[in-house]
Design a protein around this motif. Structure first.
Motif, PDB file in Angstrom:
ATOM      1  N   PHE A 109       4.436  -2.877 -13.819  1.00 25.32           N
ATOM      2  CA  PHE A 109       3.148  -2.238 -13.556  1.00 25.32           C
ATOM      3  C   PHE A 109       2.094  -3.108 -14.230  1.00 25.32           C
ATOM      4  O   PHE A 109       2.146  -3.332 -15.443  1.00 25.32           O
ATOM      5  N   ILE A 110       1.155  -3.605 -13.449  1.00 18.21           N
ATOM      6  CA  ILE A 110       0.200  -4.580 -13.969  1.00 18.21           C
ATOM      7  C   ILE A 110      -0.990  -3.870 -14.618  1.00 18.21           C
ATOM      8  O   ILE A 110      -1.662  -3.049 -13.993  1.00 18.21           O
ATOM      9  N   ILE A 111      -1.219  -4.217 -15.887  1.00 20.98           N
ATOM     10  CA  ILE A 111      -2.330  -3.648 -16.657  1.00 20.98           C
ATOM     11  C   ILE A 111      -3.563  -4.542 -16.542  1.00 20.98           C
ATOM     12  O   ILE A 111      -4.692  -4.065 -16.425  1.00 20.98           O
ATOM     13  N   GLU A 112      -3.336  -5.841 -16.600  1.00 21.77           N
ATOM     14  CA  GLU A 112      -4.454  -6.791 -16.561  1.00 21.77           C
ATOM     15  C   GLU A 112      -3.928  -8.130 -16.054  1.00 21.77           C
ATOM     16  O   GLU A 112      -2.763  -8.465 -16.254  1.00 21.77           O
ATOM     17  N   GLY A 113      -4.810  -8.896 -15.427  1.00 24.09           N
ATOM     18  CA  GLY A 113      -4.431 -10.221 -14.935  1.00 24.09           C
ATOM     19  C   GLY A 113      -3.814 -10.135 -13.544  1.00 24.09           C
ATOM     20  O   GLY A 113      -3.852  -9.094 -12.878  1.00 24.09           O
ATOM     21  N   ARG A 114      -3.252 -11.255 -13.119  1.00 26.26           N
ATOM     22  CA  ARG A 114      -2.658 -11.336 -11.784  1.00 26.26           C
ATOM     23  C   ARG A 114      -1.409 -12.186 -11.829  1.00 26.26           C
ATOM     24  O   ARG A 114      -1.206 -12.984 -12.755  1.00 26.26           O
ATOM     25  N   GLY A 115      -0.602 -12.039 -10.809  1.00 28.17           N
ATOM     26  CA  GLY A 115       0.598 -12.860 -10.698  1.00 28.17           C
ATOM     27  C   GLY A 115       1.026 -12.942  -9.249  1.00 28.17           C
ATOM     28  O   GLY A 115       0.548 -12.189  -8.388  1.00 28.17           O
ATOM     29  N   LEU A 116       1.919 -13.898  -8.979  1.00 26.29           N
ATOM     30  CA  LEU A 116       2.338 -14.154  -7.604  1.00 26.29           C
ATOM     31  C   LEU A 116       3.864 -14.178  -7.530  1.00 26.29           C
ATOM     32  O   LEU A 116       4.502 -15.060  -8.121  1.00 26.29           O
ATOM     33  N   PHE A 117       4.413 -13.189  -6.841  1.00 25.59           N
ATOM     34  CA  PHE A 117       5.850 -13.193  -6.565  1.00 25.59           C
ATOM     35  C   PHE A 117       6.060 -13.832  -5.198  1.00 25.59           C
ATOM     36  O   PHE A 117       5.374 -13.464  -4.231  1.00 25.59           O
ATOM     37  N   HIS A 118       6.990 -14.748  -5.102  1.00 22.36           N
ATOM     38  CA  HIS A 118       7.473 -15.182  -3.789  1.00 22.36           C
ATOM     39  C   HIS A 118       8.838 -14.534  -3.593  1.00 22.36           C
ATOM     40  O   HIS A 118       9.662 -14.516  -4.523  1.00 22.36           O
ATOM     41  N   VAL A 119       9.060 -14.013  -2.398  1.00 24.46           N
ATOM     42  CA  VAL A 119      10.327 -13.364  -2.082  1.00 24.46           C
ATOM     43  C   VAL A 119      10.951 -14.091  -0.902  1.00 24.46           C
ATOM     44  O   VAL A 119      10.271 -14.383   0.093  1.00 24.46           O
ATOM     45  N   ARG A 141      17.377  -5.346  -7.407  1.00 25.64           N
ATOM     46  CA  ARG A 141      18.366  -6.278  -7.938  1.00 25.64           C
ATOM     47  C   ARG A 141      18.932  -7.126  -6.791  1.00 25.64           C
ATOM     48  O   ARG A 141      19.082  -6.651  -5.669  1.00 25.64           O
ATOM     49  N   GLY A 142      19.209  -8.361  -7.090  1.00 23.22           N
ATOM     50  CA  GLY A 142      19.820  -9.229  -6.084  1.00 23.22           C
ATOM     51  C   GLY A 142      18.834  -9.915  -5.157  1.00 23.22           C
ATOM     52  O   GLY A 142      19.212 -10.829  -4.426  1.00 23.22           O
ATOM     53  N   THR A 143      17.560  -9.496  -5.181  1.00 22.66           N
ATOM     54  CA  THR A 143      16.561 -10.115  -4.299  1.00 22.66           C
ATOM     55  C   THR A 143      16.233 -11.526  -4.792  1.00 22.66           C
ATOM     56  O   THR A 143      15.947 -11.723  -5.976  1.00 22.66           O
ATOM     57  N   HIS A 144      16.264 -12.489  -3.894  1.00 24.16           N
ATOM     58  CA  HIS A 144      15.904 -13.857  -4.278  1.00 24.16           C
ATOM     59  C   HIS A 144      14.380 -13.955  -4.369  1.00 24.16           C
ATOM     60  O   HIS A 144      13.673 -13.590  -3.431  1.00 24.16           O
ATOM     61  N   HIS A 145      13.885 -14.431  -5.482  1.00 23.64           N
ATOM     62  CA  HIS A 145      12.434 -14.459  -5.694  1.00 23.64           C
ATOM     63  C   HIS A 145      12.092 -15.463  -6.783  1.00 23.64           C
ATOM     64  O   HIS A 145      12.981 -15.978  -7.474  1.00 23.64           O
ATOM     65  N   TRP A 146      10.795 -15.753  -6.917  1.00 23.69           N
ATOM     66  CA  TRP A 146      10.293 -16.506  -8.058  1.00 23.69           C
ATOM     67  C   TRP A 146       8.893 -16.028  -8.365  1.00 23.69           C
ATOM     68  O   TRP A 146       8.290 -15.330  -7.552  1.00 23.69           O
ATOM     69  N   PHE A 147       8.403 -16.385  -9.555  1.00 19.08           N
ATOM     70  CA  PHE A 147       7.135 -15.812 -10.023  1.00 19.08           C
ATOM     71  C   PHE A 147       6.264 -16.885 -10.670  1.00 19.08           C
ATOM     72  O   PHE A 147       6.758 -17.724 -11.421  1.00 19.08           O
ATOM     73  N   ASP A 148       4.961 -16.822 -10.375  1.00 16.76           N
ATOM     74  CA  ASP A 148       3.987 -17.708 -11.012  1.00 16.76           C
ATOM     75  C   ASP A 148       2.778 -16.887 -11.450  1.00 16.76           C
ATOM     76  O   ASP A 148       2.471 -15.858 -10.851  1.00 16.76           O
ATOM     77  N   LEU A 149       2.082 -17.391 -12.455  1.00 16.27           N
ATOM     78  CA  LEU A 149       0.790 -16.795 -12.797  1.00 16.27           C
ATOM     79  C   LEU A 149      -0.276 -17.376 -11.874  1.00 16.27           C
ATOM     80  O   LEU A 149      -0.080 -18.425 -11.255  1.00 16.27           O
ATOM     81  N   CYS A 150      -1.426 -16.715 -11.816  1.00 16.91           N
ATOM     82  CA  CYS A 150      -2.569 -17.256 -11.080  1.00 16.91           C
ATOM     83  C   CYS A 150      -3.358 -18.167 -12.040  1.00 16.91           C
ATOM     84  O   CYS A 150      -2.950 -18.374 -13.185  1.00 16.91           O
ATOM     85  N   GLY A 151      -4.477 -18.687 -11.548  1.00 16.17           N
ATOM     86  CA  GLY A 151      -5.211 -19.714 -12.286  1.00 16.17           C
ATOM     87  C   GLY A 151      -5.639 -19.318 -13.687  1.00 16.17           C
ATOM     88  O   GLY A 151      -5.693 -20.157 -14.580  1.00 16.17           O
ATOM     89  N   GLU A 152      -5.918 -18.031 -13.902  1.00 16.28           N
ATOM     90  CA  GLU A 152      -6.389 -17.617 -15.230  1.00 16.28           C
ATOM     91  C   GLU A 152      -5.242 -17.486 -16.238  1.00 16.28           C
ATOM     92  O   GLU A 152      -5.462 -17.266 -17.410  1.00 16.28           O
TER      93      GLU A 152
END
Ligand SMILES: [Fe+2]
Length: 193
Positions: A109-119, A141-152
């Motif tokens: 659950f995002i409180i502040e900021g942003r992020g990018l999940f690729h699925v 569980r088991g889902t193939h994914h990766w995660f990055d932060l945004c520019g900030e």
């Protein structure tokens, strides 16, 4: 409000296929549900400052956290806090920016900021989910994914765990992640189209 981009693969000429962006809340929720991903908005947000101590955040959202625990068998919750000045940030991010999966759900659950999940679904094209404050996401569980932060390079989020040991990433080493830029798209991207 989360956004979903389907496609967006790096093009062979060095550019990028812009993909298709889903912005409408019901459409985002329905799209993600088709891939087994729960998406909700917790609104109105509780009257707790985004930079309040973790304990205050967990207390403010205790009702929602308890409801999720009941639904998903989660036993613990914590608050992750990432800022540009976080020590060893690049090393931390590198653990999650390669395609992987977990033995348990990834619930944020995002409180502040942003992020990018690729699925990377078992069928169909890779899609990206940009999450921001107020978004709850559950990647099964088991889902193939990766995660990055945004520019900030900022994210603060509540995490829920079924078993903390289950959250170790298992890497697929598929190389699929290399075909996608970790580019957040956000409202500016949407209005420019
Ligand atoms: Fe993950």
């Amino acid at each position: 409000m989360a956004l979903v981009r389907v496609g967006g693969r790096r093009a062979e000429d060095g550019g990028r296929d812009e993909g298709e962006v889903v912005t409408e809340r019901a459409a985002v929720t329905a799209f993600l549900a088709r891939h087994g991903i729960d998406y909700e908005r917790w609104t109105p947000a509780h009257a707790v400052a985004a930079d309040a101590p973790a304990e205050a955040i967990l207390t403010a959202y205790a009702r929602e956290i308890d409801a999720l625990k009941g639904r998903g068998g989660y036993v613990t919750a914590d608050v992750i806090d990432v800022r540009p000045e976080t020590p060893n940030l690049d090393m931390m991010l590198a653990k999650f920016s390669r395609e992987h999966w977990h033995d348990e759900d990834e619930v944020r659950f995002i409180i502040e900021g942003r992020g990018l999940f690729h699925v990377h679904p078992s069928e169909g094209p890779v899609f990206a989910i940009e999450v921001e404050a107020g978004d709850l996401i559950r990647v099964p569980r088991g889902t193939h994914h990766w995660f990055d932060l945004c520019g900030e390079r900022r994210i603060r989020a509540i995490r829920l765990f079924q078993d903390v040991s289950g959250w170790t990433p298992h890497y697929t080493d598929s190389g699929v992640d290399a075909g996608f830029e970790p580019v957040c798209f956000g409202p500016a991207y949407v209005t420019r189209r």
